[in-house]
Design a protein around this motif. Sequence first.
Motif, PDB file in Angstrom:
ATOM      1  N   THR A 153       0.401  15.142   0.958  1.00  0.00           N
ATOM      2  CA  THR A 153       2.090  14.512   1.158  1.00  0.00           C
ATOM      3  C   THR A 153       2.107  13.191   0.466  1.00  0.00           C
ATOM      4  O   THR A 153       3.294  12.436   0.199  1.00  0.00           O
ATOM      5  CB  THR A 153       2.500  14.198   2.152  1.00  0.00           C
ATOM      6  OG1 THR A 153       1.727  14.030   3.416  1.00  0.00           O
ATOM      7  CG2 THR A 153       2.573  16.149   2.786  1.00  0.00           C
ATOM      8  N   GLY A 154       1.142  12.204   0.582  1.00  0.00           N
ATOM      9  CA  GLY A 154       1.075  10.607   0.161  1.00  0.00           C
ATOM     10  C   GLY A 154       0.549  10.203  -0.792  1.00  0.00           C
ATOM     11  O   GLY A 154       0.635   8.983  -1.569  1.00  0.00           O
ATOM     12  N   VAL A 155       0.868  11.623  -1.994  1.00  0.00           N
ATOM     13  CA  VAL A 155       0.326  10.622  -3.456  1.00  0.00           C
ATOM     14  C   VAL A 155       1.100  10.429  -4.078  1.00  0.00           C
ATOM     15  O   VAL A 155       1.079   9.558  -4.916  1.00  0.00           O
ATOM     16  CB  VAL A 155      -0.486  12.401  -4.104  1.00  0.00           C
ATOM     17  CG1 VAL A 155      -0.611  12.336  -5.844  1.00  0.00           C
ATOM     18  CG2 VAL A 155      -1.561  12.773  -3.495  1.00  0.00           C
ATOM     19  N   LEU A 156       2.724  10.895  -3.861  1.00  0.00           N
ATOM     20  CA  LEU A 156       3.577  10.431  -4.686  1.00  0.00           C
ATOM     21  C   LEU A 156       3.750   8.826  -4.085  1.00  0.00           C
ATOM     22  O   LEU A 156       4.898   8.246  -4.502  1.00  0.00           O
ATOM     23  CB  LEU A 156       4.842  11.287  -4.586  1.00  0.00           C
ATOM     24  CG  LEU A 156       4.697  12.700  -4.899  1.00  0.00           C
ATOM     25  CD1 LEU A 156       6.572  13.338  -4.462  1.00  0.00           C
ATOM     26  CD2 LEU A 156       4.425  13.080  -6.223  1.00  0.00           C
ATOM     27  N   GLN A 158       4.136   3.121  -5.527  1.00  0.00           N
ATOM     28  CA  GLN A 158       3.500   2.281  -5.228  1.00  0.00           C
ATOM     29  C   GLN A 158       3.053   1.337  -6.329  1.00  0.00           C
ATOM     30  O   GLN A 158       3.389   0.059  -6.709  1.00  0.00           O
ATOM     31  CB  GLN A 158       2.655   1.847  -3.678  1.00  0.00           C
ATOM     32  CG  GLN A 158       3.879   2.548  -2.873  1.00  0.00           C
ATOM     33  CD  GLN A 158       2.984   2.332  -1.752  1.00  0.00           C
ATOM     34  OE1 GLN A 158       1.805   1.613  -1.914  1.00  0.00           O
ATOM     35  NE2 GLN A 158       3.031   2.197  -0.115  1.00  0.00           N
ATOM     36  N   VAL A 159       2.154   2.386  -6.819  1.00  0.00           N
ATOM     37  CA  VAL A 159       1.761   1.907  -8.110  1.00  0.00           C
ATOM     38  C   VAL A 159       2.238   1.647  -9.479  1.00  0.00           C
ATOM     39  O   VAL A 159       3.036   0.235 -10.109  1.00  0.00           O
ATOM     40  CB  VAL A 159       0.121   2.585  -8.283  1.00  0.00           C
ATOM     41  CG1 VAL A 159      -0.262   2.785 -10.304  1.00  0.00           C
ATOM     42  CG2 VAL A 159      -0.658   3.096  -7.528  1.00  0.00           C
ATOM     43  N   LEU A 183       3.996  -6.654 -12.017  1.00  0.00           N
ATOM     44  CA  LEU A 183       3.597  -7.300 -13.025  1.00  0.00           C
ATOM     45  C   LEU A 183       3.607  -7.557 -14.633  1.00  0.00           C
ATOM     46  O   LEU A 183       3.857  -8.756 -15.258  1.00  0.00           O
ATOM     47  CB  LEU A 183       2.554  -6.609 -13.179  1.00  0.00           C
ATOM     48  CG  LEU A 183       0.946  -7.455 -13.892  1.00  0.00           C
ATOM     49  CD1 LEU A 183       0.132  -8.539 -13.187  1.00  0.00           C
ATOM     50  CD2 LEU A 183      -0.414  -6.426 -13.892  1.00  0.00           C
ATOM     51  N   LEU A 184       4.455  -6.477 -14.864  1.00  0.00           N
ATOM     52  CA  LEU A 184       5.802  -7.240 -15.917  1.00  0.00           C
ATOM     53  C   LEU A 184       6.550  -8.644 -16.066  1.00  0.00           C
ATOM     54  O   LEU A 184       6.362  -8.487 -16.941  1.00  0.00           O
ATOM     55  CB  LEU A 184       5.747  -5.899 -16.088  1.00  0.00           C
ATOM     56  CG  LEU A 184       6.484  -5.479 -17.877  1.00  0.00           C
ATOM     57  CD1 LEU A 184       5.760  -5.932 -19.133  1.00  0.00           C
ATOM     58  CD2 LEU A 184       6.999  -4.408 -18.483  1.00  0.00           C
TER      59      LEU A 184
END
Length: 423
Positions: free
Chosen positions: A176-179, A184-185, A192-193
């Motif tokens: 469930t925490g993959v999304l 966050q990534v 960063l951009l």
Amino acid sequence: MASTDETGHAAPQASPTGIAPPARPPAGGAAAPGGRMPRWLPRAMVLALALIACFQLGSWAFHQLTGLLINILIAFFLALAIEPAVSWMASRGMRRGLATGLVFLAVIILSAGFVTLLGSMLAGQLIKMVEGFPDYLDSVINWVNAHFHTELRRVDVQEGLLRSDWLRNYVQNSATGVLDVSAQVLGGLFQLLTITLFSFYFAADGPRLRRALCSVLPPAKQAEVLRAWEIAVDKTGGYLYSRGLMALVSGVAHYVLLQALGVPYAPVLAVWVGLVSQFIPTIGTYLAGALPMLIAFTVDPWYALWVLIFVVVYQQFENYVLQPKLTSKTVDIHPAVAFGSVIAGTALLGAVGALVAIPAIATLQAFLGAYVKRYDVTDDPRVQGHRGGNRGAGPGVPLRARWMWGRSRNGTTGSPGDDTQAD
């Protein structure tokens, strides 16, 4: 006798001319029932409500734009860090935009090469750990059985782990925490951009930015702004120089340890520890030490413990000995001020505050130092920390204590100066 009405109050008497005198206002300053509201009161109420609304709107906008303001702050200090290199290339006939692009291209190439090399090394070590996990588990079980006189088996441990509720809940939470991790990534990449674009504009259009800022200031203030800008460039460069020196020392120290233990990829791990521990504040040390421990665990579990002990000891040496001295030499601030500024920056802005606190304080200290009037210090021994150097200030503490002790024994009276003269 004055006439009264039905309520018992005296009725107003008519004047000789037949015109009733004006009614007096009630006691206490209260307005009459039929009095009008002052003209300034509605305007004051509207102005107060408008000010409250503007304050609430400004507070809401500031909280919404906090992330953007922090990114701009990081980009500004990054532009100050690369300003010397860009100015050096621009002074030799290269356009500032092209010079800034070349600097960023060099940084990106070095970062991408290091991340690629580190990623391939980490992937290879993870595969090696997964393949050798049964052997590690057997060694741990044999050690436990030998020292605690148990009869554990690898099959029982594996079945217990597979059937445990903890593993099942962990897998479900991970799924469930993959999304959330993906979001966050993506947010980190966008941040960063944003920092890269702002820092590019600040560095490439530095003269134009300074000209626009000075155009709204009188000539005296323009000189002060340009001087502060130059100080900020020098202090930021000095701070990065000190961080580079500490990264070099940290990398060499960890390389010697890892090479002595026989840990593979010792040079790459040493570079990882040096860079991450210095340029990622607060949690950089823990991130830097986790990877060498993981790789050392694949060689020998006891090596991971030795790496952990070395990381903790070296971190204390760096915090209390190496960092204050190098920072005070390159940034020219007192070690206590450097340490306190990092703590204050962390409390205000977190990791970003810890990263920019020292160059910001150094810039402010150098800029304000020109406006502080200094005087010559007298040759008083108390300046050097010597006590009792000024005899005109009276007897010192040891002399007074010796006099009181002698007075209590002999029963004499007088002052310490009298005893001294008598001696």
